[in-house]
Design an enzyme around this catalytic site. Structure first.
Site, PDB file in Angstrom:
ATOM      1  N   CYS A  88       0.836  -1.202   0.000  1.00  0.00           N
ATOM      2  CA  CYS A  88       0.000   0.000   0.000  1.00  0.00           C
ATOM      3  C   CYS A  88       0.867   1.247   0.000  1.00  0.00           C
ATOM      4  CB  CYS A  88      -0.919  -0.019   1.219  1.00  0.00           C
ATOM      5  SG  CYS A  88      -1.864   1.489   1.461  1.00  0.00           S
ATOM      6  N   CYS A 147       0.406   3.369   3.133  1.00  0.00           N
ATOM      7  CA  CYS A 147       1.066   2.741   4.282  1.00  0.00           C
ATOM      8  C   CYS A 147       2.569   3.022   4.268  1.00  0.00           C
ATOM      9  CB  CYS A 147       0.816   1.238   4.270  1.00  0.00           C
ATOM     10  SG  CYS A 147      -0.913   0.768   4.392  1.00  0.00           S
ATOM     11  N   HIS A 196      21.455  -3.013  12.969  1.00  0.00           N
ATOM     12  CA  HIS A 196      20.645  -1.804  13.142  1.00  0.00           C
ATOM     13  C   HIS A 196      21.244  -0.627  12.376  1.00  0.00           C
ATOM     14  CE1 HIS A 196      19.087  -3.552  17.202  1.00  0.00           C
ATOM     15  NE2 HIS A 196      18.445  -4.050  16.158  1.00  0.00           N
ATOM     16  N   TRP A 244      25.022  12.616  12.928  1.00  0.00           N
ATOM     17  CA  TRP A 244      24.542  13.150  14.207  1.00  0.00           C
ATOM     18  C   TRP A 244      23.114  12.694  14.492  1.00  0.00           C
ATOM     19  CZ3 TRP A 244      20.462  16.766  13.869  1.00  0.00           C
ATOM     20  CH2 TRP A 244      20.014  17.249  15.084  1.00  0.00           C
ATOM     21  N   SER A 245      22.224  12.776  13.516  1.00  0.00           N
ATOM     22  CA  SER A 245      20.825  12.393  13.733  1.00  0.00           C
ATOM     23  C   SER A 245      20.700  10.904  14.008  1.00  0.00           C
ATOM     24  CB  SER A 245      19.979  12.791  12.520  1.00  0.00           C
ATOM     25  OG  SER A 245      20.381  12.072  11.365  1.00  0.00           O
ATOM     26  N   LYS A 255      21.760   8.301  28.253  1.00  0.00           N
ATOM     27  CA  LYS A 255      21.697   8.580  26.817  1.00  0.00           C
ATOM     28  C   LYS A 255      20.582   9.599  26.569  1.00  0.00           C
ATOM     29  CE  LYS A 255      23.583   4.122  25.441  1.00  0.00           C
ATOM     30  NZ  LYS A 255      24.863   4.727  25.037  1.00  0.00           N
TER      31      LYS A 255
END
Length: 819
Positions: A79, A82, A461, A484-485, A506
């Site tokens: 979709c 989605c 990850h 950085w992000s 953190k």
């Protein structure tokens, strides 16, 4: 509604500690689920997005009888809407991450055939659809539809709060009361609660800040948050509140103070309250500053400035990366080898290291570029890293010395912190040094993490984040901001996890304290980042000019340790080689109990030493008598070592197939051969002494010929063959020359009474005795006789045995009767 909220308030205030303790285990399990994702992952979401991925196997355990309310998105991976909504849903999960004990997010892909029955059972007809499931839902519950939900984070967050306020009984145990508080409740608050801080957020009736901050502090102990509406005049007048929203800290006895924040907004309130003294996450011990000075780590604590970067951290990261993580790959090939070359190349270009470190990185880079094969051995690479070639001013300090990345315990921070810091520095250096490729550093980082980083879930990850948005990086500035992000995203995901250091929580970095200009607020009240200020801060913070060199090892000491280690290794290598040679020689050498040939020669040298000195003295006197040729060595003259070596070879004892005969001090004397009854050894020494005297007086053209080699006295150990040994040169001379030589030696009148015929016959007999000694290999006549007798007896024995068995066979032969 009011009565229900009152019951919820009373129940929570009376049992807050009990509810928090019950949720400690579930919170830990949720963190573990985030760290170790399930193999079944939805098409648009993964566990690293902090969203529960539903399957037919886990849907009942997640939705039925859960202690938390669950928000579920039903979608189809094909979709388009989605797919467009998925980034918003991921941001929502990160935004309300601290709400998890009370509210959690989940998703299920209805396009998967196995999930079709689940989606149909919940009455899903279109995509995307969102349903809200109350805590402790029954098995037949189909959830509450959130119709017309907004496609932005703030609107979704507020819709979830609305659902929580209308939550039916039973109330989620971890969720604090969300209704406004009153003066009466505040007056008795500390009588029923043991928290240290009570935060009162004054706001308008339409504001959601108080409820959002209340849920943001859900996982923290020793602090409680209550919202106070502006219509609560008594409390507003008591505290003198004039601005809405505003936050006040209220203490027992009626003491209060206003919370100082940069901007009156949710993000700033939450950050300030989470850092109040004594406020910690549930289930975590309070961090005591004095603990950092104790011996919690392997090394003493090093005080540092948290607003600066230390070169010691960067060099420690390089050491662990190149000497520890790469060592897990004995052979590096294929994609891993390409990633390693790119990684080292980026380090050479942009790492702001000391000269000796840069020299080493350049040597490693040059070596890698020279490897044209499909693989390299880490053993050879390690020799380059350790500078085995001893190139001057080239070294990488060994060991780690963490400063800004040190943790309160050995398993906190350290290397992961160093990796992030290293790559932040590299992206900034690429920006300031005028790099041309925006994704050069990020690509090298992605390749290294993918192939070598030890934490494999972490690598997955990071690779997922890179695959998602790395293609959007089109400049060096966006490369620095992208890293950085993503670092902040990882901080958000790991906040509250078991790997978080309580002394260094953190957070979304840089904090408002470190960079106030980096933070801002949108018109809607949402927190925003000022990217221009963030980039300016990064350029300053990670600049090579801002790096601190405290706690670094001195270059001269590093180089001295490297040389000392290299010398030690070389010495150990030589020792091993010597032991190997000794072990090899022991295979062919005689047993230790018997004297070796070298020992025999040393003994002979000791015995012959005085004689050689006398001979040398006599030779020197003869040279002095020769006049003009005294200053030049005679052509025939040989070094004393060669003279001694030739004499030792002439006197060497025989050996048979590796076995040495016993040393014979004096040979058995044959009266027929030596009528003078002098021993052979004394005669040989006297003859040698006379020969040296004669040679010293001889002219150059009258030199005697070199030694003639004949059959030696010693058998070859390995082959059993007779070797060639120099024999007496007298054997090659004629009869007249022998008489003349004997006259020169002065042996005729001394030993044989001056008769020439007797002298000649005895000399011939002496020569025949020597040849007999050669043929008998050093045995005496008695020994030869015994050998002949034994040989004859053995032959007779064999003949007797042959005749015996022949007769026996003849007797056993069968007799055949004639017809």
């Amino acid at each position: 509604m009011a009565r229900r909220c009152s019951r919820a308030t009373s129940r929570f205030t009376g049992n807050i500690e009990t509810h928090l303790r019950k949720l400690e285990t579930s919170a830990v399990l949720l963190c573990l689920c985030l760290l170790f994702p399930s193999p079944a992952e939805a098409g648009l979401y993964t566990a690293s997005d902090q969203i529960l991925v539903l399957t037919p196997e886990n849907v009942d355990s997640v939705l039925i009888n859960s202690t938390a309310a669950i928000v579920v998105e039903f979608y189809a991976s094909w979709c388009g809407h989605c797919i467009a909504f998925s980034p918003v849903y991921k941001r929502l999960a990160r935004d309300i991450k601290e709400w998890k004990p009370a509210v959690d997010l989940a998703a299920i892909d209805c396009a998967v055939e196995e999930n079709r029955k689940v989606c149909t059972g919940f009455g899903i007809r279109g995509y995307p659809s969102i349903k809200f499931f109350n805590a402790y839902s029954k098995g037949d519950s189909t959830g509450q539809d959130i119709k017309g939900f907004p496609r932005e984070v703030q609107g979704l967050r507020q819709r979830i709060i609305d659902k929580m306020e209308t939550h039916e009984e039973p109330w989620p145990p971890a969720c604090p009361p969300l209704e406004p508080t009153s003066q009466a409740e505040i007056d008795i608050f500390f009588e029923t609660n043991s928290v240290e801080h009570l935060a009162l957020i004054f706001e308008d009736s339409k504001s959601y800040i108080g409820r959002e901050v209340t849920l943001d502090l859900l996982q923290y102990e020793n602090v409680a948050v209550r919202r106070v509406q502006s219509t609560e005049e008594a409390l507003v007048a008591k505290l003198g509140v004039t601005e809405f929203p505003s936050c006040y800290l209220y203490y027992p006895g009626g003491n209060f103070t206003r919370l100082k924040v940069q901007i009156e907004a949710r993000a700033f309130y939450s950050y300030a309250l989470q850092r109040l003294p004594g406020v910690v996450r549930s289930g975590r011990p309070r961090p005591v500053p004095s603990d950092l000075l104790t011996n919690n780590t392997e090394e003493p604590w090093r005080p540092f400035n948290s607003s600066r970067v230390y070169m010691a951290d960067l060099e420690s990261t390089l050491h662990y990366s190149l000497r520890m993580e790469l060592a897990a790959h004995p052979v590096i090939k294929g994609e891993a080898l390409t990633s390693l070359k790119s990684y080292v190349s980026v380090l050479v270009k942009y790492f702001p290291g000391r000269p000796m470190v840069m020299n080493l990185l350049k040597s490693v880079d040059s070596w890698l570029k020279g490897q044209t094969g499909a693989e390299v051995s880490y053993t050879v690479l390690r020799e380059i890293l350790d500078n085995s070639a001893q190139v001057p001013d080239t070294a990488l300090p060994e060991g780690v010395r963490w400063v800004g990345c040190q943790g309160s315990k050995p398993h906190f921070r350290r290397y992961p912190c160093g990796v992030w810091t290293l790559f932040h520095v590299l992206t900034i250096q690429a920006k300031t040094s005028g790099g041309s490729e925006p994704q050069e550093v990020l690509g090298a980082m992605r390749g290294y993490v993918h192939n070598f980083f030890g934490c494999r879930p972490c690598a997955q990850h990071f690779d997922a984040m890179a695959q998602e948005s790395l293609t959007q990086v089109n400049s060096l500035s966006t490369a620095a901001l992208w890293l950085w992000s993503r670092h902040n995203r990882v901080n958000n995901r790991l906040a509250g996890a078991l790997s978080e250091d309580p002394h260094f929580p953190k957070i979304q970095w840089p904090s408002p304290d470190l960079c106030p200009a980096c933070h801002g607020v949108k018109k809607t009240g949402e927190h925003s980042w000022n990217l221009e200020q963030v980039l300016s801060f990064l350029l300053s913070y990670f600049s090579s000019n801002s790096l601190l060199t405290d706690y670094l090892q001195d270059e001269s000491q590093v180089l001295a340790k490297q040389r000392e280690r290299h010398e030690t290794q070389q010495l150990a290598l030589r020792r091993i080689e010597r032991k190997a040679r000794e072990a090899l020689d022991s295979i062919t050498q005689p047993p230790p109990s018997q004297p070796t040939q070298e020992e025999d020669e040393e003994e002979e040298e000791e015995e012959e030493g005085p004689e050689e000195e006398e001979e040398g003295a006599e030779g020197a006197a003869a040279a002095a008598e020769m006049g003009g040729k005294a200053s030049e060595p005679a052509p025939w003259a040989k070094p004393e070592a060669e003279v001694g070596r030739g004499r030792r070879q002439a006197q060497r004892k025989p050996s048979i197939v590796g076995m040495r005969l016993r040393d014979v001090q004096e040979d058995i004397v044959d009266l027929d051969s030596f009528v003078n009854q002098h021993y052979k050894a004394k005669a040989l020494r006297a003859a040698a002494s006379s020969r040296v005297k004669r040679r010293s007086l001889q002219r150059k053209e009258e030199q005697e010929p070199g030694p003639v080699f004949g059959l030696g006295m010693e058998l070859d150990v390995g082959l059993g063959m007779a070797g060639l040994q120099p024999v007496e040169p007298d054997l090659g001379l004629g009869m007249g020359q022998q008489r003349k030589r004997l006259q020169k030696r002065g042996l005729t009148g001394q030993y044989f009474g001056g008769s020439e015929e007797v002298e000649f016959s005895q000399q011939l007999y002496s020569h025949r005795g020597r040849w007999m000694s050669v043929l008998s290999i050093g045995f005496s006549k008695v020994d030869i006789s015994l050998c002949v007798i034994l040989y004859f007896l053995s032959c007779m024995c064999l003949l007797a045995m042959y005749l015996y068995f022949k007769n026996r066979l003849r007797l056993r032969r069968a007799k055949v009767a004639l017809p």
